[in-house]
Design an enzyme around this catalytic site. Sequence first.
Site, PDB file in Angstrom:
ATOM      1  N   CYS A  75     -68.757  14.642 -44.225  1.00 36.40           N
ATOM      2  CA  CYS A  75     -67.641  15.413 -43.961  1.00 36.40           C
ATOM      3  C   CYS A  75     -67.137  15.985 -45.509  1.00 36.40           C
ATOM      4  CB  CYS A  75     -66.696  14.985 -42.948  1.00 36.40           C
ATOM      5  SG  CYS A  75     -65.134  15.831 -42.789  1.00 36.40           S
ATOM      6  N   CYS A 189     -68.877  22.429 -46.589  1.00 36.81           N
ATOM      7  CA  CYS A 189     -68.434  21.877 -45.262  1.00 36.81           C
ATOM      8  C   CYS A 189     -69.938  21.438 -44.399  1.00 36.81           C
ATOM      9  CB  CYS A 189     -67.460  22.586 -44.481  1.00 36.81           C
ATOM     10  SG  CYS A 189     -67.259  22.204 -42.674  1.00 36.81           S
TER      11      CYS A 189
END
Length: 264
Positions: A75, A189
Amino acid sequence: MDPAAPILLFDSGVGGLTVLAELRKLLPQAPVIYAADTAGLPYGEKTEAEIAARVAGLLGRLGERYRPRLITIACNTASTIALGMVRDVLHVPIVGTVPAIKPAATLTQTGSIGLLGTAATIRQGYVDRLEAEFANGKRLIRHAAPELVEAAEIMLRGGSPDGSVFVAAAQGLRAQPGGEEIDTVVLACTHFPLVEGELSDAFGPGVTFVHGAEGIARRIEFLTRGQGFEREVPDLALFTGDAAQFSQLTEALGRYGLERTESI
């Protein structure tokens, strides 16, 4: 090293599956636990303090319970904020995820690079430092597109997100000074590669998308080189939050080799 010791992949949702897909290519026999903090989604709208405390707490608990050989924070938001803290407190190799600005800078022909991420990611000083080190002399244009996280989650559950979110993301970059010259877009992302096809349609031809999943997988393979792997039980997906909502992902998780699900 216990050959059954898993590699732990952690993300706020399903974005880290893009990293898992690349990892399977390099280490198909490696036992994996995939942990999704779905109750905390989306991370990009939280404060830095909230994210750091949540990630450190969850990884501490998961580390004690499952004894992984290596942890990957799959992440960008969590890595740019909490990676240093987690490395200080957990005595296990930890691989982070950072925006792929370096490869983007080598690919661009126009010198204009777009960066799509969450609001928390694009404002980090870490991104400023990556830009200064690897994109000096280039133009890095940033845009927060948190709606793409939800779109990716919807698509993986078999739904159809509103197509306007992809057009809005493209326009958010194109409308800025130098935006019309963007030929390379960093997907900062891990959710965003799941909707790369839709983004490509929105941007039009002549745009290359880059993300860090392959590089992360290569780093994991390097750090575990020479270790034995033995999958004693089917790989596991863990989640926080609503079990009914996560059950919608069962079919998709199976495509990534995650045959069991449990709540954290």
